[in-house]
Design an enzyme around this catalytic site. Structure first.
Site, mmCIF file in Angstrom:
data_model
loop_
_atom_site.group_PDB
_atom_site.id
_atom_site.type_symbol
_atom_site.label_atom_id
_atom_site.label_comp_id
_atom_site.label_asym_id
_atom_site.label_seq_id
_atom_site.Cartn_x
_atom_site.Cartn_y
_atom_site.Cartn_z
ATOM 1 N N LYS A 198 13.012 -43.875 -16.123
ATOM 2 C CA LYS A 198 13.965 -43.319 -15.143
ATOM 3 C C LYS A 198 15.237 -44.148 -15.204
ATOM 4 O O LYS A 198 15.195 -45.321 -15.572
ATOM 5 C CB LYS A 198 13.382 -43.409 -13.737
ATOM 6 C CG LYS A 198 14.032 -42.467 -12.740
ATOM 7 C CD LYS A 198 13.405 -41.088 -12.823
ATOM 8 C CE LYS A 198 14.084 -40.068 -11.965
ATOM 9 N NZ LYS A 198 13.314 -38.805 -11.903
ATOM 10 N N ASN A 200 18.835 -28.405 -6.910
ATOM 11 C CA ASN A 200 18.151 -27.705 -7.995
ATOM 12 C C ASN A 200 16.708 -27.342 -7.645
ATOM 13 O O ASN A 200 16.284 -26.196 -7.811
ATOM 14 C CB ASN A 200 18.203 -28.573 -9.263
ATOM 15 C CG ASN A 200 17.381 -27.978 -10.386
ATOM 16 O OD1 ASN A 200 16.219 -28.321 -10.568
ATOM 17 N ND2 ASN A 200 17.957 -27.047 -11.120
ATOM 18 N N GLY A 209 18.129 -34.712 -15.918
ATOM 19 C CA GLY A 209 18.757 -34.754 -14.603
ATOM 20 C C GLY A 209 17.816 -35.202 -13.506
ATOM 21 O O GLY A 209 16.609 -35.288 -13.684
ATOM 22 N N ASP A 210 18.383 -35.508 -12.363
ATOM 23 C CA ASP A 210 17.673 -35.784 -11.114
ATOM 24 C C ASP A 210 18.742 -35.585 -10.028
ATOM 25 O O ASP A 210 19.740 -34.882 -10.271
ATOM 26 C CB ASP A 210 17.074 -37.199 -11.110
ATOM 27 C CG ASP A 210 16.056 -37.415 -9.997
ATOM 28 O OD1 ASP A 210 14.898 -36.987 -10.140
ATOM 29 O OD2 ASP A 210 16.412 -37.989 -8.935
#
Ligand code: NDP
Ligand code: 2IT
Length: 444
Positions: free
Chosen positions: A125, A239, A164-165
């Site tokens: 991450k 999202n 993405g995050d």
């Protein structure tokens, strides 16, 4: 905990003040105590001590110039946690709250989540304390270019594949990919969540939200129920939340509330998702505008109060620790019958434990939100083949993967005498594949 208490104590001593990271590690180690008893060879090989220590952590300066000509400095980071079953894989988060504790908790969770998908991806991450909110496209681009100038030295299609995050969507992935390609002079699948024009996979945008709802649907089927006619509350409006809402609506459920970090809206007639998308995806606006545009909608300027809305199903899809014990009790008191996490660790440890004790069907994020990263892995496969599957093909694979994750977590819990505890089932099932892989690869 007996055997693993000392492993936890060492992690606590070595990572002082890293609350989120310690919270995530504690939950997993508590589930793994029985595994440590059953597999003394894992204890002997130091698997537990090794799995809680990232293989590599990179912290770097990200200087950039804002639109007024002022120099700005952010901090960038990437935690490459575990590569036993594949290249490091996991998102990038751009949010002012980002720190090492948050990135490490996310990277640690990602190890088990990625294992559960059944696909060959390790855990990692990254992110930055950069806040994309209120920045111009040019500012976001300059930041992304500076961030990638350093990150490009550490990642690669067979090494570490970010995505993405929170705060990182299609726009940011575009700028990041452009800079990577420019620096390395190679067109590879080094990031996922790419645009469909240049290597992205169909369904990746929808995958986390859709996957969450497929997972919950599997849970409901086990109790002869479905989404049809159910009232659903979803926190967040990014999202994950948007595509969870879309799938719930397609399956005949009614979503009555959504939120952002400023507040929540309650639309008793059911959310108009086109309006949410217009406000959040197109205009990057605030959810309050929904209430301004539509009559009969209530807006409350406190996002944490969203759990006071009566519902059958709650899907927390915003951020970590957004749903605490009091919220869990209130939801259940109001008739909520199922909670599935779309975000990473949105329920506090006390809330999650209480829900499991009360035998309320509860899906932990590392199982129920794995559809996003699973579809990222499908994007990697398509990139390697230089080929792309149709929407229906990817969607079918996603459905199959979510079903497998659910049955694996459910059956593992049952096998260990913990029937109904998906936290336990997901932690143990996710761990076993990684542990055995580490064991076979020796002390590295
Ligand atoms: P987005 O940036 O698209 O949306 C995040 C949403 O959550 C926004 O509505 C945002 O509100 C809200 N939010 C963020 N931080 C906070 C906060 N501190 N307090 C209250 N609300 C907050 O992110 P995603 O939808 O991608 O991610 C949401 C969650 O899902 C995260 O936990 C992420 O780790 C997880 N996840 C994401 C995956 C993916 O594929 N994107 C995959 C698996 C998990 P605002 O606009 O006001 O900031
Ligand atoms: O938390 C997550 O699983 C993600 N943000 C998605 C990671 C990915 O690599 O697609």
């Amino acid at each position: 905990m007996e055997i693993l208490q000392q492993v936890f104590d060492k992690v606590a001593k070595r990572n002082p003040g890293e609350e989120e990271f310690l919270q995530a590690v504690k939950e997993v180690l508590e589930s793994l105590e029985v595994v440590a008893k059953k597999h003394p060879e894992y204890v002997e090989a130091g698997i537990f001590e090794r799995i809680v220590e990232p293989e590599r952590q990179i912290i770097f300066r990200v200087p950039w110039v804002d639109d007024s000509g002022k120099v700005q400095v952010n901090r960038g980071m990437r935690v490459e946690f575990n590569s036993a079953i594949g290249p490091y894989k996991g998102g990038l988060r751009f949010h002012p709250s980002v720190n090492m504790s948050i990135i490490k908790f996310l990277g640690f969770e990602q190890i088990f989540k990625n294992s559960l998908t059944g696909l060959p991806i390790g855990g990692g991450k990254g992110g930055s304390d950069f806040d994309p909110k209120g920045k111009s496209d040019n500012e976001v681009m300059r930041f992304c270019q500076s961030f990638m100038t350093e990150l490009s030295k550490h990642i690669g299609a067979d090494t570490d594949v970010p995505a993405g995050d929170i705060g990182v969507g299609a726009r940011e992935i575009g700028y990041l990919f452009g800079q990577y390609k420019r620096i390395r002079n190679e067109f590879t699948g080094v990031l996922t969540g790419k645009s469909l024009n240049w290597g992205g996979s169909l369904v990746r945008t929808e995958a986390t939200g859709y996957g969450l709802v497929y997972f919950a649907q599997n849970m409901l089927e086990d109790i002869n129920d479905s989404f049809k006619g159910k009232t659903v509350v979803i926190s967040g409006s990014g999202n994950v939340a948007i595509y969870a809402c879309q799938k719930v609506q397609q399956l005949g459920g009614k979503v009555v509330a959504m939120s952002d970090s400023s507040g929540y809206i309650y639309d008793k007639n059911g959310i108009d998702l086109d309006l949410i998308k217009e406000i959040k995806e197109v205009k990057r606006g605030r959810i309050k505008e929904y209430a301004d545009k539509k009559s009969g909608v209530e807006y409350t300027a406190d996002c944490s109060k969203i759990w006071s809305i009566k519902c059958d199903i709650a899907l927390p899809c915003a951020t970590q620790n957004e749903l605490d014990l009091d919220d869990a009790k209130l939801l259940v008191k109001n008739g909520c019958k199922l909670i599935a996490e779309g975000a990473n660790m949105p329920c506090t440890d006390k809330a999650a434990e209480w829900l499991v004790e009360q035998k309320i069907p509860f899906a932990p994020g590392k199982a129920s939100n794995a559809g996003g990263v699973a579809t990222s892995a499908l994007e990697m496969s398509q990139n390697s083949m230089r080929y792309s599957w149709s929407f229906e093909e990817v969607d079918e694979k996603l459905k199959g993967i979510m079903k497998n994750i659910y049955t694996n977590a459910r059956d593992t819990a049952k096998e260990y005498g913990m029937e109904g505890n998906l936290i336990f089932g997901a932690n143990v099932a996710g761990f076993l594949k990684v542990a055995q892989s580490m064991y076979e690869q020796g002390i590295v």
